[in-house]
Scaffold this motif. Sequence first.
Motif, PDB file in Angstrom:
ATOM      1  N   HIS A 235      39.599  26.039 -80.792  1.00 48.93           N
ATOM      2  CA  HIS A 235      40.042  27.428 -80.950  1.00 48.93           C
ATOM      3  C   HIS A 235      41.569  27.468 -81.072  1.00 48.93           C
TER       4      HIS A 235
ATOM      5  N   ASP B  67      44.806  29.834 -81.401  1.00 53.55           N
ATOM      6  CA  ASP B  67      45.291  31.196 -81.163  1.00 53.55           C
ATOM      7  C   ASP B  67      46.609  31.432 -81.888  1.00 53.55           C
TER       8      ASP B  67
ATOM      9  N   MET C 221      45.773  36.850 -84.162  1.00 55.29           N
ATOM     10  CA  MET C 221      46.248  38.039 -83.432  1.00 55.29           C
ATOM     11  C   MET C 221      47.566  38.437 -84.076  1.00 55.29           C
TER      12      MET C 221
HETATM   13 ZN    ZN Z   1      41.628  33.331 -78.768  1.00 57.60          ZN
END
Ligand code: ZN
Length: 221
Positions: A39, A41, A75
């Motif tokens: 993962h 980010d 994000m």
């Molecule tokens: Zn995340």
Amino acid sequence: MGTTVFRKKKIAPSILSADFSKLGTEVDAVAAAGAEWIHVDVMDGHFVENITIGAPVVKSLRRSNPKAFLDVHLMIEKPEKYLDDFIQAGSDLITIHVESSQYVEECLRKIRGAGLKAGITLRPRTSVDALEPYWDQVDLILVMTVEPGFGGQSFMEDQIPKIQFLRQRIDEQHPSVLLEVDGGVNDKTIAFCRDVDVVVAGSYIFKNDYKKAISLLKQEH
Ligand code: ZN
Ligand code: DX5
């Protein structure tokens, strides 16, 4: 008395908590310890307060770890501006925030059109109704169990009804969609993730023995 089904979960260590000076080795180590996905980010200092990494790091990881499944969590504001970069960098799955763009549908179409899997996610305070227009355009729904922006926060138990609602909806109407949970998962809160397909964990894995931590997250709880 209901029957509890044991769901075999994929574990996706968040490299946010890894040692960035040796990222390639860290990815190899968690993969060898049993992690199926990695993962990543990506934070831009606008959509969330924090700044992390961008497409060049994904590109390097793809080169150093050709077999890794790179689960990229954007994000960032206006993801449409950067999708080409993350696609070309070698992401396997790109998840965007429903709140981050006016062009969510176009983004999902672009990701899938490039042959990648497309994911959608929402902040803890965003209603699941926001996902309604996109059900047929996603391969994965990510439930944030912390406010996006930082690793090492506490699991928000008030998101459990959201996980349950989405599990039921997926099972009834969209059985091919994967359900992922991200934020605050550890040896205790994994009990709330019984019904999910993919579990992200950053600090819990990278602060412990990788193999022990990953095996524990995969156990029946
Ligand atoms: Zn995340
Ligand atoms: C939060 C990130 C998460 C987080 C997970 O914005 O999306 O992936 O880093 O880290 P832990 O497991 O430490 O909460």
